[in-house]
Write a protein that holds these residues in place. Structure first.
Motif, PDB file in Angstrom:
ATOM      1  N   SER A 218       9.097  43.082  -4.394  1.00 31.04           N
ATOM      2  CA  SER A 218       7.755  43.367  -4.723  1.00 31.04           C
ATOM      3  C   SER A 218       7.329  42.832  -6.240  1.00 31.04           C
ATOM      4  O   SER A 218       7.954  42.738  -7.165  1.00 31.04           O
ATOM      5  N   GLY A 219       6.533  41.163  -6.144  1.00 33.35           N
ATOM      6  CA  GLY A 219       6.016  41.129  -6.844  1.00 33.35           C
ATOM      7  C   GLY A 219       6.460  40.098  -8.042  1.00 33.35           C
ATOM      8  O   GLY A 219       6.859  39.730  -9.466  1.00 33.35           O
ATOM      9  N   THR A 220       7.491  39.012  -7.566  1.00 31.35           N
ATOM     10  CA  THR A 220       8.387  38.739  -7.925  1.00 31.35           C
ATOM     11  C   THR A 220       8.185  37.242  -8.012  1.00 31.35           C
ATOM     12  O   THR A 220       7.065  36.546  -7.307  1.00 31.35           O
ATOM     13  N   ALA A 221       8.933  35.763  -8.303  1.00 31.24           N
ATOM     14  CA  ALA A 221       8.181  34.644  -8.186  1.00 31.24           C
ATOM     15  C   ALA A 221       9.357  34.182  -7.527  1.00 31.24           C
ATOM     16  O   ALA A 221       9.043  32.937  -7.078  1.00 31.24           O
ATOM     17  N   ILE A 222      10.106  35.290  -6.406  1.00 36.12           N
ATOM     18  CA  ILE A 222      11.092  34.391  -5.139  1.00 36.12           C
ATOM     19  C   ILE A 222       9.725  33.280  -4.093  1.00 36.12           C
ATOM     20  O   ILE A 222       9.256  34.117  -3.850  1.00 36.12           O
ATOM     21  N   THR A 223      10.168  32.296  -3.965  1.00 38.46           N
ATOM     22  CA  THR A 223       9.237  31.343  -3.216  1.00 38.46           C
ATOM     23  C   THR A 223       9.943  31.661  -1.411  1.00 38.46           C
ATOM     24  O   THR A 223      10.084  30.692  -0.209  1.00 38.46           O
ATOM     25  N   ALA A 224      11.151  32.087  -1.472  1.00 36.71           N
ATOM     26  CA  ALA A 224      12.801  32.030  -0.759  1.00 36.71           C
ATOM     27  C   ALA A 224      13.887  32.680  -0.549  1.00 36.71           C
ATOM     28  O   ALA A 224      14.280  33.211  -1.521  1.00 36.71           O
ATOM     29  N   LEU A 225      14.481  32.800   0.557  1.00 35.50           N
ATOM     30  CA  LEU A 225      15.841  34.135   0.540  1.00 35.50           C
ATOM     31  C   LEU A 225      16.688  32.879   0.916  1.00 35.50           C
ATOM     32  O   LEU A 225      16.082  32.041   1.520  1.00 35.50           O
ATOM     33  N   PRO A 226      17.799  33.506   0.359  1.00 39.34           N
ATOM     34  CA  PRO A 226      18.895  32.637   0.811  1.00 39.34           C
ATOM     35  C   PRO A 226      20.190  33.102   2.366  1.00 39.34           C
ATOM     36  O   PRO A 226      19.504  34.024   2.924  1.00 39.34           O
ATOM     37  N   ASP A 227      20.736  31.993   2.671  1.00 39.28           N
ATOM     38  CA  ASP A 227      21.651  31.807   2.995  1.00 39.28           C
ATOM     39  C   ASP A 227      22.760  33.666   3.532  1.00 39.28           C
ATOM     40  O   ASP A 227      22.871  33.670   2.296  1.00 39.28           O
ATOM     41  N   ASN A 228      22.448  33.789   5.166  1.00 39.81           N
ATOM     42  CA  ASN A 228      23.417  35.119   4.817  1.00 39.81           C
ATOM     43  C   ASN A 228      22.850  36.135   3.845  1.00 39.81           C
ATOM     44  O   ASN A 228      23.887  36.605   3.755  1.00 39.81           O
ATOM     45  N   LEU A 229      21.781  35.951   2.936  1.00 41.84           N
ATOM     46  CA  LEU A 229      21.141  37.924   3.079  1.00 41.84           C
ATOM     47  C   LEU A 229      21.240  38.754   4.203  1.00 41.84           C
ATOM     48  O   LEU A 229      21.446  38.452   4.893  1.00 41.84           O
ATOM     49  N   THR A 230      22.521  39.794   3.166  1.00 39.85           N
ATOM     50  CA  THR A 230      22.444  40.912   4.583  1.00 39.85           C
ATOM     51  C   THR A 230      21.773  42.472   3.954  1.00 39.85           C
ATOM     52  O   THR A 230      22.409  42.287   2.100  1.00 39.85           O
ATOM     53  N   VAL A 231      20.732  43.490   4.422  1.00 41.81           N
ATOM     54  CA  VAL A 231      20.302  43.735   3.814  1.00 41.81           C
ATOM     55  C   VAL A 231      20.572  45.616   5.077  1.00 41.81           C
ATOM     56  O   VAL A 231      19.618  45.118   5.670  1.00 41.81           O
ATOM     57  N   HIS A 232      21.181  46.846   4.653  1.00 40.59           N
ATOM     58  CA  HIS A 232      21.684  47.121   5.228  1.00 40.59           C
ATOM     59  C   HIS A 232      20.362  48.239   5.541  1.00 40.59           C
ATOM     60  O   HIS A 232      20.686  48.929   6.234  1.00 40.59           O
ATOM     61  N   GLY A 233      20.005  48.466   4.390  1.00 44.80           N
ATOM     62  CA  GLY A 233      18.754  49.313   3.898  1.00 44.80           C
ATOM     63  C   GLY A 233      17.469  48.035   4.106  1.00 44.80           C
ATOM     64  O   GLY A 233      16.947  47.526   5.069  1.00 44.80           O
TER      65      GLY A 233
END
Length: 266
Positions: A218-233
């Motif tokens: 939240s509140g970052t400058a990110i505009t896209a997420l990377p391939d194969n991102l895994t978040v267990h939470g």
């Protein structure tokens, strides 16, 4: 002067509750069975080669340095002292706390058996080969970088520091980077807990990143997420400019996309 611990005891060890009396009597103590609580006393120095087989409390004392070959099996509390540096051969089996101290440097090859609390201190750099078997808290310090060979078995908190980058091959539990100047993460970062990047200038995450806990963006400058991102939470994207989610995104918990006006949810 009883503060100087001159003289000798009639045995080479004493129990923790006996020590203060012996100090006031001017006796030298080299081995303490149990905790040694000298917090708030008028002591100004400890003898060389002191071993404490428990915790050592020095908070609020006038001590400005620690002796050579000090060994503490439990926690070492230094809060409120004027200590600015540590001896090279210090050994601490438990937590090491520097709350409200002017500490500016740590010795090379320091090993802490528990947590290391440096939050809010004026320290600006960490030594080579620092090993922390618990949590390392550097929140609110002026740290700008970490040594390449840093080892942290628990959590690493760098919130509110000016740090801009992390070393390669870093493995931690939870990683706190809130309100830092971090702009990128290393490709081989391993996070066994939560990764918090809220309110940082980071613009991208490495491909194939796996976060075992929650991921806060939240509140970052990110505009896209990377391939194969895994978040267990849970994954928190509120207040970002993300416009789409990758097809191979994996989120084990909740996905929070509130206040992401550009995200296509169709």
């Amino acid at each position: 002067n009883p503060d100087e611990l001159i003289g000798y005891t009639d045995r080479d060890w004493v129990f923790g509750d006996e020590v203060e009396k012996l100090i006031l009597q001017g006796k030298e103590v080299t081995k303490v069975i149990g905790d040694l609580d000298l917090g708030g006393t008028q002591i100004t120095a400890l003898p060389d080669n002191l071993t404490v087989q428990g915790a050592l409390y020095l908070s609020g004392t006038k001590i400005t340095s620690l002796p050579d070959n000090l060994k503490v099996s439990g926690n070492l509390y230094l809060g409120g002292t004027q200590i600015t540096a540590l001896p090279d051969n210090l050994k601490v089996g438990g937590n090491l706390s520097f709350y409200d101290t002017p500490i500016t440097a740590l010795p090379d090859n320091l090993k802490v058996g528990g947590n290391l609390y440096l939050d809010g201190t004026p320290i600006t750099a960490l030594p080579d080969n620092l090993t922390v078997h618990g949590t390392l808290d550097l929140s609110g310090t002026k740290i700008t970088s970490l040594p390449d060979n840093l080892k942290v078995s628990g959590n690493l908190y760098l919130d509110d520091t000016p740090i801009t980058a992390l070393p390669d091959n870093l493995t931690v539990g939870t990683l706190g980077l809130k309100r830092t100047q971090i702009t990128a993460l290393p490709d081989n970062l391993t996070v066994h807990g939560t990764l918090n990047l809220n309110d940082t200038p980071i613009t991208a995450l490495p491909d194939n990143l796996t976060v075992q806990g929650d991921l806060y963006l939240s509140g970052t400058a990110i505009t896209a997420l990377p391939d194969n991102l895994t978040v267990h939470g849970a994954l928190y994207l509120g207040g970002t400019q993300i416009t789409a989610l990758p097809d191979n995104l994996k989120v084990g918990g909740n996905l929070w996309i509130n206040s992401t006006p550009n995200l296509d949810t169709n």
